[in-house]
Design a protein around this motif. Structure first.
Motif, PDB file in Angstrom:
ATOM      1  N   ILE A 335       0.837  -1.211   0.000  1.00 53.55           N
ATOM      2  CA  ILE A 335       0.000   0.000   0.000  1.00 53.55           C
ATOM      3  C   ILE A 335       0.873   1.263   0.000  1.00 53.55           C
ATOM      4  O   ILE A 335       2.064   1.202   0.270  1.00 53.55           O
ATOM      5  CB  ILE A 335      -0.937   0.064   1.238  1.00 53.55           C
ATOM      6  CG1 ILE A 335      -0.126  -0.026   2.545  1.00 53.55           C
ATOM      7  CG2 ILE A 335      -1.991  -1.030   1.193  1.00 53.55           C
ATOM      8  CD1 ILE A 335      -0.950   0.222   3.797  1.00 53.55           C
ATOM      9  N   SER A 336       0.216   2.389  -0.287  1.00 56.49           N
ATOM     10  CA  SER A 336       0.903   3.680  -0.165  1.00 56.49           C
ATOM     11  C   SER A 336       0.519   4.302   1.173  1.00 56.49           C
ATOM     12  O   SER A 336      -0.492   3.924   1.777  1.00 56.49           O
ATOM     13  CB  SER A 336       0.478   4.608  -1.302  1.00 56.49           C
ATOM     14  OG  SER A 336      -0.922   4.826  -1.233  1.00 56.49           O
ATOM     15  N   ILE A 337       1.291   5.252   1.607  1.00 59.77           N
ATOM     16  CA  ILE A 337       0.959   5.965   2.855  1.00 59.77           C
ATOM     17  C   ILE A 337      -0.350   6.743   2.639  1.00 59.77           C
ATOM     18  O   ILE A 337      -1.205   6.794   3.512  1.00 59.77           O
ATOM     19  CB  ILE A 337       2.104   6.934   3.245  1.00 59.77           C
ATOM     20  CG1 ILE A 337       3.435   6.177   3.395  1.00 59.77           C
ATOM     21  CG2 ILE A 337       1.746   7.714   4.515  1.00 59.77           C
ATOM     22  CD1 ILE A 337       3.551   5.226   4.536  1.00 59.77           C
ATOM     23  N   GLU A 338      -0.495   7.327   1.450  1.00 57.63           N
ATOM     24  CA  GLU A 338      -1.678   8.152   1.196  1.00 57.63           C
ATOM     25  C   GLU A 338      -2.967   7.331   1.264  1.00 57.63           C
ATOM     26  O   GLU A 338      -4.004   7.830   1.699  1.00 57.63           O
ATOM     27  CB  GLU A 338      -1.531   8.848  -0.171  1.00 57.63           C
ATOM     28  CG  GLU A 338      -2.634   9.829  -0.527  1.00 57.63           C
ATOM     29  CD  GLU A 338      -2.823  10.982   0.471  1.00 57.63           C
ATOM     30  OE1 GLU A 338      -1.865  11.306   1.189  1.00 57.63           O
ATOM     31  OE2 GLU A 338      -3.930  11.526   0.538  1.00 57.63           O
ATOM     32  N   TYR A 339      -2.914   6.077   0.852  1.00 62.23           N
ATOM     33  CA  TYR A 339      -4.116   5.221   0.924  1.00 62.23           C
ATOM     34  C   TYR A 339      -4.574   5.082   2.383  1.00 62.23           C
ATOM     35  O   TYR A 339      -5.760   4.951   2.672  1.00 62.23           O
ATOM     36  CB  TYR A 339      -3.799   3.855   0.296  1.00 62.23           C
ATOM     37  CG  TYR A 339      -4.904   2.820   0.401  1.00 62.23           C
ATOM     38  CD1 TYR A 339      -6.236   3.132   0.102  1.00 62.23           C
ATOM     39  CD2 TYR A 339      -4.613   1.512   0.775  1.00 62.23           C
ATOM     40  CE1 TYR A 339      -7.235   2.168   0.194  1.00 62.23           C
ATOM     41  CE2 TYR A 339      -5.604   0.546   0.874  1.00 62.23           C
ATOM     42  CZ  TYR A 339      -6.909   0.881   0.586  1.00 62.23           C
ATOM     43  OH  TYR A 339      -7.903  -0.074   0.687  1.00 62.23           O
ATOM     44  N   MET A 340      -3.631   5.154   3.320  1.00 69.00           N
ATOM     45  CA  MET A 340      -3.999   5.059   4.744  1.00 69.00           C
ATOM     46  C   MET A 340      -4.804   6.273   5.195  1.00 69.00           C
ATOM     47  O   MET A 340      -5.421   6.266   6.239  1.00 69.00           O
ATOM     48  CB  MET A 340      -2.731   4.912   5.603  1.00 69.00           C
ATOM     49  CG  MET A 340      -2.017   3.603   5.335  1.00 69.00           C
ATOM     50  SD  MET A 340      -0.357   3.578   6.007  1.00 69.00           S
ATOM     51  CE  MET A 340      -0.705   3.595   7.713  1.00 69.00           C
ATOM     52  N   ARG A 341      -4.765   7.329   4.399  1.00 71.28           N
ATOM     53  CA  ARG A 341      -5.539   8.542   4.742  1.00 71.28           C
ATOM     54  C   ARG A 341      -6.921   8.509   4.100  1.00 71.28           C
ATOM     55  O   ARG A 341      -7.702   9.435   4.240  1.00 71.28           O
ATOM     56  CB  ARG A 341      -4.779   9.781   4.268  1.00 71.28           C
ATOM     57  CG  ARG A 341      -3.404   9.915   4.893  1.00 71.28           C
ATOM     58  CD  ARG A 341      -2.713  11.225   4.494  1.00 71.28           C
ATOM     59  NE  ARG A 341      -1.429  11.369   5.141  1.00 71.28           N
ATOM     60  CZ  ARG A 341      -0.250  11.366   4.509  1.00 71.28           C
ATOM     61  NH1 ARG A 341      -0.195  11.242   3.209  1.00 71.28           N
ATOM     62  NH2 ARG A 341       0.865  11.486   5.192  1.00 71.28           N
ATOM     63  N   SER A 342      -7.207   7.435   3.361  1.00 75.58           N
ATOM     64  CA  SER A 342      -8.470   7.362   2.613  1.00 75.58           C
ATOM     65  C   SER A 342      -9.576   6.712   3.447  1.00 75.58           C
ATOM     66  O   SER A 342      -9.334   5.736   4.163  1.00 75.58           O
ATOM     67  CB  SER A 342      -8.231   6.528   1.342  1.00 75.58           C
ATOM     68  OG  SER A 342      -9.460   6.106   0.802  1.00 75.58           O
ATOM     69  N   PRO A 343     -10.812   7.202   3.317  1.00 76.95           N
ATOM     70  CA  PRO A 343     -11.918   6.544   4.019  1.00 76.95           C
ATOM     71  C   PRO A 343     -12.156   5.107   3.530  1.00 76.95           C
ATOM     72  O   PRO A 343     -12.807   4.324   4.202  1.00 76.95           O
ATOM     73  CB  PRO A 343     -13.132   7.422   3.676  1.00 76.95           C
ATOM     74  CG  PRO A 343     -12.567   8.718   3.190  1.00 76.95           C
ATOM     75  CD  PRO A 343     -11.231   8.407   2.589  1.00 76.95           C
TER      76      PRO A 343
END
Ligand code: SF4
Length: 467
Positions: A335-343
């Protein structure tokens, strides 16, 4: 006359995917051993860029000791009447591809995580100056992306200078990512796909949606749209969403069809928002791995820069090996770090309610996106170094996964003593017998297992629920 006649080594697509081992390495640039490294593209005015200029700030390749490792930055400024800031991320991601066209130069990862190796063989052939690499990049970018009218390249190897621009680069990446937040997958009718990483992971296809950022964390849905527009035959392309088959797992008929085509039939289904079943494939340049921890029925997360072992005793590199290669591995998810910020982050698995452990550094980076009531319930290396410590921490903090554990029950043996004398008896015979342990599935084909004694015990401690 070849476009690269004045370059001492060959340049071409055939060198993509070339691996260079440490023993064959002349110098390493960036990578885990150095803190500051980056690659950054900025769009500038036509009068601000000197076309073809290559600058080196710090020691050049020939001044570097054999086998040494250096902080490193590649800073590219581009200009063109039709170039917009929106395209910076797309141009930047091509640095990976074009560096890998150079014989004996291996480029891995992206943004603040880059890692390059130059082989001894290519160095001996004369590739001993960054000027050559700059020239190759300039020519490839201009021929492949004619929208670029002018381009200048600066290589940084001076430690303080690398650090200075590295801090600025981090802010620029963050601003780019923030621009792409807010849009929902349901609100668009097209997703984008990327196969840039197929040179290393031949069946990998990134599906880039507004709420599932690319694995490398370098290409947003907006970047995908811009790339598909300026280079429709390039490695980034449009995916028609088609019919929504499962909103929870994130399965779309159009995604399945495109991925099947682009993976040459290898991958037939993709569930975008889960790490189980048919998870999104993982190439090799993902920023982090979400790994299932069966002892507590939750996901651990580890990012590429984490140098210690994780809570299950494995390092990032080992977990990455179990995940990468363009495969869909149940419970191992790039995964990317940004995906962890996604709902939509691991939505079908419970999202943040299923995350149990992550390094402090990455927790800090995404802390504003962890639901407030869960923030203290996710352990870091400071609270848990082993799965036993993790289990105790989760219980103490009443993490949501604890409610799913089965109650502890007394040990119970159901086989009578005389069974000791019984002949060997088959306890299992099956065409395929799957055994799952420690996150791995072992399948025994046509198995027949004989045992002298059968002991059936209920689990002694809390048992994870079934996925
Ligand atoms: S990780 Fe995905 S989006 Fe990023 S370069 Fe590789 S294939 Fe493209």
């Amino acid at each position: 006359m070849s476009m690269f006649e004045d370059i001492p080594v060959d340049v071409g697509v055939i060198y993509e995917g070339e691996r260079i081992r440490y023993k064959d390495t002349q110098v390493q640039l960036g990578g885990e051993r150095v803190d500051a490294k980056f690659e950054l593209v900025r769009v500038k005015g036509l009068d601000e860029v000197e076309d073809g200029k290559v600058t080196v700030i710090g020691p050049d390749i020939k001044d570097m000791k054999e086998g040494s490792t250096h902080p490193f930055g590649i800073y590219i400024e581009v200009a063109g009447k039709e170039l917009e800031e929106e395209l910076e991320g797309v141009v930047e991601r091509r640095i990976h591809e074009y560096c890998n066209f150079i014989e004996g130069l291996m480029h891995l990862n992206q943004r603040y995580d880059i890692f390059l190796r130059l082989s001894k063989k290519s160095f001996q052939k004369g590739l001993n100056a960054f000027q050559y690499i700059g020239k190759v990049l300039h020519r490839l970018f201009k021929s492949e992306l004619p929208i670029i009218e002018k381009m200048q390249v600066t290589f940084f190897t001076h430690p303080e200078k690398v650090k200075g621009l590295y801090d600025e680069a981090l802010q620029i990446y963050e601003a780019r990512d923030a621009r792409a937040r807010g849009l929902k997958d349901e609100e668009v009718d097209k997703f984008y796909g990327c196969i840039l990483c197929q040179s290393f992971a031949p069946t990998h296809v990134c599906v880039i949606t507004p709420q599932r950022y690319s694995n490398c964390g370098a290409i947003s849905w907006f970047d995908g749209r811009a790339a598909a527009r300026i280079d429709p035959k390039g490695p980034i392309f449009t995916i028609e969403k088609g019919e929504l088959i499962d909103p929870e797992k994130g399965e779309y008929s159009g995604v399945n069809e495109t991925v099947k085509k682009k993976s040459l039939g290898e991958i037939t289904r993709v569930w975008l928002y889960t790490g189980f079943g048919y998870p999104h494939t993982s190439c090799g340049c993902f920023e982090a791995v979400a790994f299932y921890v069966p002892e507590v029925d939750g996901f651990g997360i580890v990012h590429r820069g984490y140098k210690d072992v994780t809570v299950n005793g494995l390092a990032f590199s080992t977990l990455a090996d179990s995940t990468a290669g363009g495969r869909q591995v149940d419970g191992f998810h790039g995964i990317s770090i940004e995906y962890m910020r996604s709902p939509k982050f691991l939505q079908a698995d419970g999202g943040w309610k299923r995350v149990v452990w992550m390094p402090k550094e990455v927790k800090e980076r995404v802390k504003d996106f962890i639901p407030v009531e869960l923030a203290d319930k996710v352990a870091t290396e400071e609270e848990a170094k082993t799965t036993d410590e993790l289990k105790a921490f989760l219980k103490e903090h009443n993490h949501p996964v604890v409610g799913q554990w089965k109650e502890e029950v007394a040990v119970e043996e159901v086989v009578p003593a005389e069974a000791e004398e019984a002949p060997l008896m088959p306890v299992a015979a099956a065409a395929t017998l799957p055994l799952t342990a420690g996150g791995f599935k072992i399948i025994l084909k046509d198995a027949k297992i004989y045992a002298k004694k059968v002991i059936i015990r209920r689990v002694k401690s809390e048992k994870p629920r079934k996925r």
